[in-house]
Design a protein around this motif. Structure first.
Motif, mmCIF file in Angstrom:
data_model
loop_
_atom_site.group_PDB
_atom_site.id
_atom_site.type_symbol
_atom_site.label_atom_id
_atom_site.label_comp_id
_atom_site.label_asym_id
_atom_site.label_seq_id
_atom_site.Cartn_x
_atom_site.Cartn_y
_atom_site.Cartn_z
ATOM 1 N N PRO A 162 0.807 -1.234 0.000
ATOM 2 C CA PRO A 162 0.000 0.000 0.000
ATOM 3 C C PRO A 162 0.833 1.274 0.000
ATOM 4 N N TRP A 163 2.027 1.239 0.601
ATOM 5 C CA TRP A 163 2.897 2.420 0.597
ATOM 6 C C TRP A 163 3.247 2.804 -0.838
ATOM 7 N N LEU A 164 3.714 1.817 -1.584
ATOM 8 C CA LEU A 164 4.106 2.069 -2.971
ATOM 9 C C LEU A 164 2.898 2.488 -3.806
ATOM 10 N N MET A 165 1.777 1.815 -3.610
ATOM 11 C CA MET A 165 0.584 2.150 -4.388
ATOM 12 C C MET A 165 0.120 3.578 -4.109
ATOM 13 N N ALA A 166 0.177 3.994 -2.846
ATOM 14 C CA ALA A 166 -0.225 5.361 -2.494
ATOM 15 C C ALA A 166 0.650 6.386 -3.214
ATOM 16 N N GLU A 193 -5.398 7.877 -1.315
ATOM 17 C CA GLU A 193 -5.864 7.953 0.069
ATOM 18 C C GLU A 193 -6.304 6.581 0.577
ATOM 19 N N THR A 194 -7.000 5.838 -0.277
ATOM 20 C CA THR A 194 -7.443 4.493 0.109
ATOM 21 C C THR A 194 -6.254 3.585 0.392
ATOM 22 N N ALA A 195 -5.251 3.641 -0.492
ATOM 23 C CA ALA A 195 -4.060 2.809 -0.301
ATOM 24 C C ALA A 195 -3.314 3.217 0.965
ATOM 25 N N TYR A 196 -3.194 4.509 1.188
ATOM 26 C CA TYR A 196 -2.448 4.984 2.358
ATOM 27 C C TYR A 196 -3.142 4.575 3.656
ATOM 28 N N ASP A 197 -4.455 4.572 3.641
ATOM 29 C CA ASP A 197 -5.202 4.149 4.829
ATOM 30 C C ASP A 197 -4.953 2.680 5.154
ATOM 31 N N ARG A 198 -4.592 1.891 4.136
ATOM 32 C CA ARG A 198 -4.322 0.462 4.351
ATOM 33 C C ARG A 198 -2.883 0.201 4.761
ATOM 34 N N ALA A 199 -2.018 1.185 4.625
ATOM 35 C CA ALA A 199 -0.583 0.984 4.892
ATOM 36 C C ALA A 199 -0.341 0.757 6.380
ATOM 37 N N GLY A 200 0.470 -0.219 6.675
ATOM 38 C CA GLY A 200 0.834 -0.509 8.058
ATOM 39 C C GLY A 200 2.320 -0.773 8.166
ATOM 40 N N ASP A 201 2.769 -1.102 9.357
ATOM 41 C CA ASP A 201 4.183 -1.362 9.613
ATOM 42 C C ASP A 201 5.033 -0.170 9.174
ATOM 43 N N GLU A 202 6.252 -0.440 8.765
ATOM 44 C CA GLU A 202 7.157 0.616 8.310
ATOM 45 C C GLU A 202 7.367 0.491 6.805
ATOM 46 N N PRO A 203 7.447 1.615 6.090
ATOM 47 C CA PRO A 203 7.722 1.538 4.648
ATOM 48 C C PRO A 203 9.184 1.199 4.392
ATOM 49 N N ALA A 204 9.494 0.858 3.157
ATOM 50 C CA ALA A 204 10.895 0.707 2.763
ATOM 51 C C ALA A 204 11.617 2.032 2.998
ATOM 52 N N PRO A 205 12.936 1.998 3.293
ATOM 53 C CA PRO A 205 13.659 3.243 3.607
ATOM 54 C C PRO A 205 13.471 4.354 2.581
ATOM 55 N N TRP A 206 13.433 4.009 1.307
ATOM 56 C CA TRP A 206 13.309 5.051 0.274
ATOM 57 C C TRP A 206 11.920 5.670 0.263
ATOM 58 N N LEU A 207 10.954 5.008 0.936
ATOM 59 C CA LEU A 207 9.597 5.539 1.029
ATOM 60 C C LEU A 207 9.335 6.232 2.368
#
Length: 322
Positions: A162-166, A193-207
């Motif tokens: 979801p991080w990448l998709m957002a 916004e929908t993808a970001y709401d689903r994002a959890g944990d930590e993103p990859a460092p570049w994100l």
């Protein structure tokens, strides 16, 4: 010694590039130490800009390439090494892009893409496609940027992260706005916004830069490209409020964006005040991309030199540009 070179020397020492092995047989722990360089580089990038990081990242990349060619390792570690090397190449490409060195950035992105294929690292490949789309947009190739962005959105990695998709949908929204496709731009913002709401944990460092402030700032950029200047200014002001102190370059970037929205909306004096704030903050940055954006704003303010706030801004930046 120039300030940029001084900073680079200091960063090279702080990062401890000697953790990269130069001989012997390697294991997964060696690759882990190499990969740890990327988040460390990005922490400095958020504060200083890519111009301060490009040389250091290139040095690290050359060392890893030496390691690949001179050390011994098994098949699993080989794939991990190529992935780590691609991660560094993509990072160095981003720093070159931010520093205004677009030919270097293109070459490094090609290296990263090749490493992503050799290591079967789908996330690395999707990351490079995302950065290539952003570079195409910077160079004025909006249609190409949209095509690349669509290819990235359709990857398995984007569908499962979801991080990448957002991020991809935010950037697509800006692209659609720049080509006048309002409905698609608004649809992409909603999907982001929908993808970001689903994002959890930590993103990859570049994100790691993808915070609520960044999402809001990109929405502001899309509305500005659509000609909705008042909405763009409000969103960008909100983004600046949300940005954490560690994101110094993005603070300058969105301060300029807010000034542009104010100017486009006819609020010349407020735009000049905001431009002055951006110029003061930018004095610490090594980002040609941000400086070019600020220089463009200065040119657009010049016809309004009779406005006292504009005259003051132009005088303060007369010798150094923005």
């Amino acid at each position: 010694m120039k300030r940029r070179e001084f900073v680079a020397v200091g960063l090279a020492a702080a990062l401890g590039l000697d953790v990269i092995p130069v001989e012997g047989r390697l294991g997964a722990s060696d690759v882990h130490r190499i990969r740890a360089l990327v988040p460390a580089l990005y922490r400095h990038d958020h504060q200083l800009g890519g111009g301060a990081l490009h040389a250091v990242a290139m040095d690290a990349l050359r060392r890893v390439q030496h390691t690949l060619n001179r050390c011994s390792y098994g098949e699993r570690v080989e794939r991990l090494l190529y992935s780590a090397m691609g991660d560094l190449a993509a990072s160095a490409g981003w720093f070159a892009y931010d520093a205004g060195r677009q030919q270097d950035a293109s070459r490094l992105y090609s290296q990263a893409l090749q490493a992503g294929m050799l290591s079967a690292d789908g996330m690395l490949q999707a990351r490079v496609w995302s950065n290539l789309a952003m570079q195409a947009r910077l160079l004025g190739r909006d249609r190409e940027a949209l095509r690349i962005g669509r290819a990235a959105v359709e990857t398995r990695q984007a569908r499962t992260d979801p991080w990448l998709m957002a991020l991809l949908h935010c950037r697509q929204a800006v692209g659609y706005a720049r080509t006048g496709e309002r409905a698609r731009a608004e649809r992409s913002l909603a999907r982001a916004e929908t993808a970001y709401d689903r994002a959890g944990d930590e993103p990859a460092p570049w994100l790691s830069f993808l915070t609520p402030g960044e999402i809001t700032g990109l929405a502001g950029a899309a509305h500005q490209a659509l000609g909705k200047y008042e909405r763009a200014e409000r969103l960008t002001a909100d983004a600046l409020t949300m940005l954490e102190p560690r994101f110094e370059r993005n603070r300058v970037y969105y301060t300029v964006q807010r000034a542009q929205a104010l100017l486009d909306g006819g609020k010349v004096e407020q735009a000049a005040v905001e431009a002055g704030r951006a110029a003061e903050l930018a004095s610490r940055l090594h980002s040609e991309r941000v400086r070019n954006k600020l220089d463009d704003l200065r040119c657009r303010l010049t016809p309004h030199a009779r406005v006292p706030a504009v005259a003051d801004f132009l005088e303060r930046t007369r010798q150094t540009g923005a």
